[in-house]
Enzyme design. Sequence first.
Site, mmCIF file in Angstrom:
data_model
loop_
_atom_site.group_PDB
_atom_site.id
_atom_site.type_symbol
_atom_site.label_atom_id
_atom_site.label_comp_id
_atom_site.label_asym_id
_atom_site.label_seq_id
_atom_site.Cartn_x
_atom_site.Cartn_y
_atom_site.Cartn_z
ATOM 1 N N GLU A 12 13.678 -19.831 17.520
ATOM 2 C CA GLU A 12 14.038 -21.234 16.823
ATOM 3 C C GLU A 12 13.266 -22.193 16.808
ATOM 4 O O GLU A 12 12.610 -22.430 17.941
ATOM 5 C CB GLU A 12 15.329 -21.755 17.510
ATOM 6 N N LYS A 13 12.520 -22.506 15.845
ATOM 7 C CA LYS A 13 11.332 -23.346 15.530
ATOM 8 C C LYS A 13 11.876 -24.747 15.173
ATOM 9 O O LYS A 13 10.877 -25.733 15.244
ATOM 10 C CB LYS A 13 10.787 -22.832 14.395
ATOM 11 N N GLY B 149 7.786 -6.860 8.378
ATOM 12 C CA GLY B 149 7.973 -6.131 6.961
ATOM 13 C C GLY B 149 8.749 -4.882 7.158
ATOM 14 O O GLY B 149 8.574 -4.037 6.326
ATOM 15 N N THR C 37 -15.634 19.309 1.483
ATOM 16 C CA THR C 37 -16.228 20.035 0.535
ATOM 17 C C THR C 37 -17.518 20.103 0.817
ATOM 18 O O THR C 37 -18.325 19.200 1.161
ATOM 19 C CB THR C 37 -15.929 19.780 -0.899
ATOM 20 N N CYS D 64 -13.253 17.011 -8.272
ATOM 21 C CA CYS D 64 -11.870 16.473 -8.504
ATOM 22 C C CYS D 64 -10.862 17.440 -8.891
ATOM 23 O O CYS D 64 -9.710 17.444 -8.316
ATOM 24 C CB CYS D 64 -12.021 15.379 -9.712
#
Length: 520
Positions: A41-42, A177, A422, A454
Amino acid sequence: MNVDYTLYLVTDSTMVPESSTFLKQVEDSINAGATIVQLREKSISTLDFIERAQKVHELTKKKNIPLIINDRIDVALVVDAEGVHVGQDDMPAKLARQLLGPNKIIGVTCSNPSEVQQVCDEDVADYVGIGTVYKTLTKTDTKTPMGTGPIGIRKMLQTLKTRNTNRQPIKCVAIGGINETNVTKVLYQCSIPGQKLDGVAVVSCIMAKEDAYKATVELQEQINGIVPWKKDGMSKFDTFTYNNSHLEIQTQKIQKAGALVHHITNNVVKNFSANVTLAIGASPIMSELAEEYEEFAQKIPNISLVLNLGTPTVEMMQTFIHAITTYNKYGKHVIFDPVAAGATNARLECSRVLLNAGQMSVIKGNVGEISAIFKLTSTYEVAKNEEVLMRGVDSIANLSEESIRNIGYAVSQDFKCVVVITGPTNHVIDAESGSFAQVPGGNKLMGLITGSGCSLGSAIGSFVAAKADSSATENLNLFEAVVGAVTLYNAAGKLVGTKCSAPGAFVPAFVDSLYLKANK
């Protein structure tokens, strides 16, 4: 006190829906499985804070779970709460311990490894709350407003692991989050060998819900769930010697599978990548239309995503992130090519953002690119006078075979994926199963044509989408599929190299060779 930090509810009275009350939200969550509660609680008076804390404490004591008071040690003492939680700008943990005595729980907020190290050095806290993992509306004053992501959490866990060895461990809870859509992934990704999270702290995904009981039950189910991409096995590969008979079985599976490979790649290589995919026996999809990704991932059973960093833009980064999270949601494999990640800090930052956004099944790159990704691992330490890794998209890193393998192992271990490095010799590494393979390179002309590196991602995507291993089971041995793709691709290149002496003639001959080898 034996504390269960599994589901740590942090309250926020400003989020309570009109259909409920603050105390009802807390009580419903406790009854549904919250294992510890922090009263935060702020903006209320001390008297009101004490009154609220007393009422919440009555609820927690009924279930024999701890009540933690955020910041206010005076309130904790008045209501005899089980502990307090302090932030970096609150009362120091040492002083809190002096005031509370040895038997109360003390937690400390940490946002980076140095803050975790300070807690370890002080040795008075029982747990650390580490984060924020992702951007959150409840903490606007964080040092990393977009979140540290799993990469940052793992670095903090590494600091904690060093301290916890052979000592009474300081527990750890991730916060920021976290909700029902990502908690399983957070628990999976936010771990290193010898150190994992003890729980997750949540706020809005319970406090803001119309039905806090149901929300808590669903969250517990996800906490105890299995991430969808783990349905495919990572069985140890070196129980047999890989040979052409395994490759033959794998290519036969591709011809029968009707597999699709969704490419989000750069414009320079799209045509070549599509031709490589078709030559192997799969079908390419070249789509940057985010609205159709859900349909792809949900409805197409044999599909994989090849994500090529090639030419990133702000808009393309959002497309990448949406694709990763969508394919993760449905347990479909993602092959990531961090093109030129070692060339600039901006490209490495793009790679960090994408690797934090979701789970990659395979990370493929040259020595310079994988060495750059190594910088994001929990075990990496900044060295003085680090050598330049890349010139443009080409690797110029000069490392021993042992160093290359160690770097690949660290990347595979932290990101829980198969790594392909690679070069003249290709290294395929899966730290989880302890599997390692070396595949001979193709031909030096492959380094003189656009897209040869790629498009190896296209080959890997084809094998993975088709579940092309040599076993008779439905689940995929991901490592073997990757080894098969790298083997086929380089064998085709080597064969063409014996007939072609210039890069212009090499490209069509390579596609032909790949087709012939895949369709024996």
